[in-house]
Design an enzyme around this catalytic site. Structure first.
Site, PDB file in Angstrom:
ATOM      1  N   ASP A  38      14.056 -44.217 -44.281  1.00 24.00           N
ATOM      2  CA  ASP A  38      14.749 -44.092 -45.566  1.00 24.00           C
ATOM      3  C   ASP A  38      14.393 -42.761 -46.239  1.00 24.00           C
ATOM      4  O   ASP A  38      13.304 -42.235 -46.046  1.00 24.00           O
ATOM      5  CB  ASP A  38      14.342 -45.264 -46.469  1.00 24.00           C
ATOM      6  CG  ASP A  38      15.255 -45.396 -47.674  1.00 24.00           C
ATOM      7  OD1 ASP A  38      16.351 -44.802 -47.673  1.00 24.00           O
ATOM      8  OD2 ASP A  38      14.863 -46.097 -48.632  1.00 24.00           O
ATOM      9  N   ASN A  86      25.544 -50.256 -44.683  1.00 29.38           N
ATOM     10  CA  ASN A  86      25.873 -48.807 -44.644  1.00 29.38           C
ATOM     11  C   ASN A  86      27.364 -48.538 -44.424  1.00 29.38           C
ATOM     12  O   ASN A  86      27.846 -47.441 -44.714  1.00 29.38           O
ATOM     13  CB  ASN A  86      25.063 -48.080 -43.561  1.00 29.38           C
ATOM     14  CG  ASN A  86      23.597 -47.906 -43.917  1.00 29.38           C
ATOM     15  OD1 ASN A  86      22.748 -47.766 -43.037  1.00 29.38           O
ATOM     16  ND2 ASN A  86      23.270 -47.917 -45.202  1.00 29.38           N
TER      17      ASN A  86
HETATM   18  C1  FPP Z   1      18.496 -43.812 -45.000  1.00 26.23           C
HETATM   19  O1  FPP Z   1      18.500 -42.687 -45.841  1.00 26.23           O
HETATM   20  C2  FPP Z   1      18.898 -43.452 -43.675  1.00 26.23           C
HETATM   21  C3  FPP Z   1      20.054 -43.864 -43.071  1.00 26.23           C
HETATM   22  C4  FPP Z   1      21.025 -44.729 -43.743  1.00 26.23           C
HETATM   23  C5  FPP Z   1      20.439 -43.457 -41.733  1.00 26.23           C
HETATM   24  C6  FPP Z   1      19.331 -43.125 -40.791  1.00 26.23           C
HETATM   25  C7  FPP Z   1      19.838 -42.099 -39.865  1.00 26.23           C
HETATM   26  C8  FPP Z   1      19.115 -41.110 -39.308  1.00 26.23           C
HETATM   27  C9  FPP Z   1      17.674 -41.003 -39.478  1.00 26.23           C
HETATM   28  C10 FPP Z   1      19.743 -40.014 -38.492  1.00 26.23           C
HETATM   29  C11 FPP Z   1      20.592 -40.435 -37.341  1.00 26.23           C
HETATM   30  C12 FPP Z   1      19.984 -41.468 -36.478  1.00 26.23           C
HETATM   31  C13 FPP Z   1      19.759 -41.353 -35.148  1.00 26.23           C
HETATM   32  C14 FPP Z   1      19.196 -42.490 -34.402  1.00 26.23           C
HETATM   33  C15 FPP Z   1      20.026 -40.118 -34.413  1.00 26.23           C
HETATM   34  P1  FPP Z   1      19.387 -42.711 -47.156  1.00 26.23           P
HETATM   35  O2  FPP Z   1      20.642 -41.990 -46.855  1.00 26.23           O
HETATM   36  O3  FPP Z   1      19.589 -44.111 -47.633  1.00 26.23           O
HETATM   37  O4  FPP Z   1      18.472 -41.912 -48.141  1.00 26.23           O
HETATM   38  P2  FPP Z   1      18.360 -42.102 -49.726  1.00 26.23           P
HETATM   39  O5  FPP Z   1      17.858 -43.494 -49.966  1.00 26.23           O
HETATM   40  O6  FPP Z   1      17.360 -41.066 -50.115  1.00 26.23           O
HETATM   41  O7  FPP Z   1      19.724 -41.852 -50.286  1.00 26.23           O
END
Ligand code: FPP
Length: 258
Positions: A38, A86
């Site tokens: 996250d 998501n």
């Molecule tokens: C949460 O951060 C993260 C995600 C929803 C996606 C995770 C994806 C990756 C780490 C990259 C791609 C994955 C792979 C396996 C190559 P957020 O967007 O919710 O962050 P925030 O809470 O700060 O807005």
């Protein structure tokens, strides 16, 4: 001892490894580490960048952590890469995440094969775009004999949806007369989840400081040790992983006993 329990015991034993060579105590590292990645959005916002840049940087952290876990002898690594919730994000962000995932699979396939890592997925995979499913199936097939580590990507994953489909399966078995309600045990429930042949996580890590489980592996984390770090996912490093593993090794796991 049933097959799953035997497998769990085997996986714990197989985790006794060269961890001491990189500064950890010579006691087992966790067999299964699960991570809620996250903070990509906040990482980007702090730098006045588009959220997608945060996901791109987060994708690099995925590479580092996969290789580090494999080097440390962690037998199973589950990454929460895309949740059922998501899908509600803006179309452009969902498309960017899907494209990052296919790029990751293309660029990492040979590395996964070379390092003997088996790719697996859990979640509602049929909801993913066809090209993403093709890339996943291709890499899953190419790495199916990998025996050093299982990399499990939770994609379009939600624990409640997983539990609902398990209840539906058991309900259908009851309806067909193949099962009685009294015969339902915790092991039978486990055997009807996506993770049926994967031992429960020993350690759950969440980055970005949020104290939430966010619909991740609700059944499977019953006795997992939880570690929340304020570090945003794109900044998560091998060094921090080692610190968390060292903390884990000093925790006393009693599984409800005294
Ligand atoms: C949460 O951060 C993260 C995600 C929803 C996606 C995770 C994806 C990756 C780490 C990259 C791609 C994955 C792979 C396996 C190559 P957020 O967007 O919710 O962050 P925030 O809470 O700060 O807005």
């Amino acid at each position: 001892m049933n097959a799953i329990k035997k497998k769990r015991k085997k996986s714990l034993n197989s985790s006794r490894n060269s961890a001491d060579s990189i500064g950890l105590d010579a006691i087992p590292v966790p067999a299964h580490v699960a991570i809620i990645m996250d903070g990509n959005g906040r990482w980007a916002k702090k730098r006045l960048l588009n959220r997608i840049k945060g996901h791109e940087k987060g994708s690099q952290a995925v590479r580092t952590v996969v290789q580090s876990c494999r080097e440390l002898g962690i037998r199973y690594l589950t990454l929460y890469a895309f949740s059922t919730e998501n899908w509600k994000r803006p179309k452009s962000e969902v498309e960017a995440l899907m494209s990052l995932l296919t790029r990751f699979l293309q660029s990492e396939k040979s590395e996964l094969m070379e390092k003997d890592i088996r790719l697996r997925v859990i979640g509602q995979i049929d909801r993913l775009p066809a090209n993403v499913q093709d890339s996943l199936n291709d890499t899953i097939a190419a790495t199916r004999n990998g025996s050093s580590m299982d990399l499990i990507l939770a994609l379009s994953y939600g624990a409640r949806a997983e539990i609902v489909q398990m209840v539906q399966k058991l309900g259908a078995m009851i309806q067909r007369g193949q099962l009685t309600p009294e015969a339902i045990t915790a092991d039978l429930v486990t055997d009807h989840l996506y993770t049926r042949d994967i031992p429960d996580p020993d350690l759950l890590i969440r980055t970005s400081g949020e104290m939430r489980i966010s619909n991740f592996l609700l059944w499977q984390i019953a006795y997992a040790e939880i570690f929340v770090t304020p570090t945003l996912w794109p900044d998560f490093s091998k060094q921090e992983l080692l610190q968390i593993l060292s903390d884990y090794q000093h925790r006393e796991r009693r599984f409800g006993a005294v």
